[in-house]
Design an enzyme around this catalytic site. Structure first.
Site, mmCIF file in Angstrom:
data_model
loop_
_atom_site.group_PDB
_atom_site.id
_atom_site.type_symbol
_atom_site.label_atom_id
_atom_site.label_comp_id
_atom_site.label_asym_id
_atom_site.label_seq_id
_atom_site.Cartn_x
_atom_site.Cartn_y
_atom_site.Cartn_z
ATOM 1 N N LYS A 223 0.816 -1.220 0.000
ATOM 2 C CA LYS A 223 0.000 0.000 0.000
ATOM 3 C C LYS A 223 0.846 1.264 0.000
ATOM 4 O O LYS A 223 2.048 1.241 0.267
ATOM 5 C CB LYS A 223 -0.959 -0.011 1.202
ATOM 6 C CG LYS A 223 -2.145 -0.950 0.952
ATOM 7 C CD LYS A 223 -3.202 -0.864 2.025
ATOM 8 C CE LYS A 223 -4.363 -1.793 1.635
ATOM 9 N NZ LYS A 223 -5.352 -1.905 2.714
ATOM 10 N N ARG A 257 -3.454 -10.033 5.261
ATOM 11 C CA ARG A 257 -3.888 -10.045 3.856
ATOM 12 C C ARG A 257 -2.735 -9.522 3.006
ATOM 13 O O ARG A 257 -2.355 -8.359 3.121
ATOM 14 C CB ARG A 257 -5.130 -9.154 3.723
ATOM 15 C CG ARG A 257 -5.693 -9.046 2.320
ATOM 16 C CD ARG A 257 -6.915 -8.131 2.317
ATOM 17 N NE ARG A 257 -7.436 -7.957 0.975
ATOM 18 C CZ ARG A 257 -6.961 -7.076 0.099
ATOM 19 N NH1 ARG A 257 -5.957 -6.290 0.425
ATOM 20 N NH2 ARG A 257 -7.490 -6.991 -1.105
HETATM 21 C C1 7PJ Z 1 -8.171 -4.244 2.152
HETATM 22 C C2 7PJ Z 1 -9.223 -5.047 1.734
HETATM 23 C C3 7PJ Z 1 -7.825 -4.222 3.547
HETATM 24 C C4 7PJ Z 1 -9.596 -5.809 3.889
HETATM 25 C C5 7PJ Z 1 -8.412 -3.994 0.040
HETATM 26 C C6 7PJ Z 1 -5.491 -2.952 -1.542
HETATM 27 C C7 7PJ Z 1 -6.829 -2.310 -1.572
HETATM 28 N N1 7PJ Z 1 -9.933 -5.842 2.583
HETATM 29 N N2 7PJ Z 1 -9.349 -4.881 0.406
HETATM 30 N N3 7PJ Z 1 -8.565 -5.031 4.359
HETATM 31 N N4 7PJ Z 1 -7.659 -3.602 1.085
HETATM 32 N N5 7PJ Z 1 -10.276 -6.570 4.759
HETATM 33 O O1 7PJ Z 1 -5.311 -4.150 -1.351
HETATM 34 O O2 7PJ Z 1 -4.527 -2.165 -1.737
HETATM 35 O O3 7PJ Z 1 -6.923 -3.532 4.021
HETATM 36 S S1 7PJ Z 1 -8.222 -3.455 -1.602
#
Ligand code: 7PJ
Length: 284
Positions: A223, A257
């Protein structure tokens, strides 16, 4: 506090941190964009992630990058559902769908999705109702504003207290429609309406959110909080991503994640070796 995810005859013990691997189904993530190629590409990614030690596959068909345009529901269904079906046919891995649309959640439930991952924390129309008809886990993420506007000027009274208040409100909203608190996973939402300083303040204080006694998910991988700190492009954020993953794990986050599954699993093994008494006693 012991957390075990039990869903669709699968079990995931969250006593040690588990890796959620990101499979991005937005068209810019594929060189040729064709439907069958995107299914094959996703299956190959899942197979690799499984051999690298992933526990959950997170499928996303809606770009939630800051400033990203909205995606029509039909388009999101076309991206996500065929891949969900194909993964479910071939692999026994837990699959989450990263969506904020009730229609996508409902269709994913028809194909045995294991976790709903909603960056809007079930605030959109119909989401609470769809999820209340099931008993699968749901990740509630905090976001200030919407993806299009969230990075304009995030303001908080006290970011930790404000996010705690938000979690209380969303947990209550879930319970009011009969969603059991024990199904919920919480996520502070790194990068979703937070300044660079606020993101690192949250990371350093993540353990405060254990007061809800629910599993915490942390998503920092590649990010801007890494890119803006290190002044580097997205393909140069591995070291930063691993460091944030390890800090989150040290703060007790149960689900990480990430894009880079193998590297994160390795880093977690190193962390685990410093906390694992059995390993130490074997050597001595
Ligand atoms: C997240 C997400 C996060 C959860 C995205 C990216 C943007 N779901 N989906 N937490 N970020 N739960 O991956 O840069 O931080 S999309």
């Amino acid at each position: 506090m012991q957390h075990i995810l039990n869903v669709n005859n699968k079990t995931l013990d969250l006593a040690s941190p588990q890796v959620m691997g990101i499979v991005n189904l937005t068209p810019d993530s594929f060189s040729d964009g064709g439907k069958f190629n995107s299914i094959d590409n996703a299956l190959a990614q899942v197979e690799q992630m499984l051999s690298d030690g992933v526990s959950i596959i997170d499928l996303g068909g809606e770009s939630t990058r800051p400033g990203a345009p909205d995606v029509a529901e039909s388009e999101e269904l076309n991206r996500v559902i065929p891949v969900l079906k194909a993964i479910k046919k071939r692999f026994a891995v837990m699959v989450s769908v990263d969506t904020s649309k009730a229609g996508v959640m409902a269709e994913a439930l028809n194909y045995d999705v294991d976790i709903i991952n909603d960056v809007c924390a079930l605030k959109n129309e119909g989401c609470l109702e769809v999820v209340s008809q099931t008993d699968i886990p749901v990740c509630l993420m905090h976001m200030q504003g919407s993806p299009r506007t969230m990075q304009k000027q995030p303001t908080y009274h006290d970011i930790i207290e404000d996010i705690k208040t938000f979690f209380h409100q969303r947990i209550n909203a879930c319970q009011q429609v009969g969603i059991d608190k024990q199904r919920l996973i919480l996520d502070v939402g790194f990068g979703f309406g937070k300044t660079l300083t606020q993101n690192y303040h949250l990371l350093a204080n993540l353990s405060q959110f254990h007061e809800f006694k629910l599993p915490l998910l942390s998503g920092t991988s590649r990010k801007s909080m890494i890119g803006n700190l290190l002044n580097c492009d997205v393909e140069q954020r591995l070291a930063g991503s691993l460091t944030t993953a390890i800090i989150a794990a040290q703060q007790g986050a149960q689900i990480l994640r990430v894009h880079d599954v193998k590297e994160t699993v390795d880093a977690l093994k190193v962390l685990q070796a410093t906390t694992d008494n059995k390993l130490l006693s074997k050597e001595n």
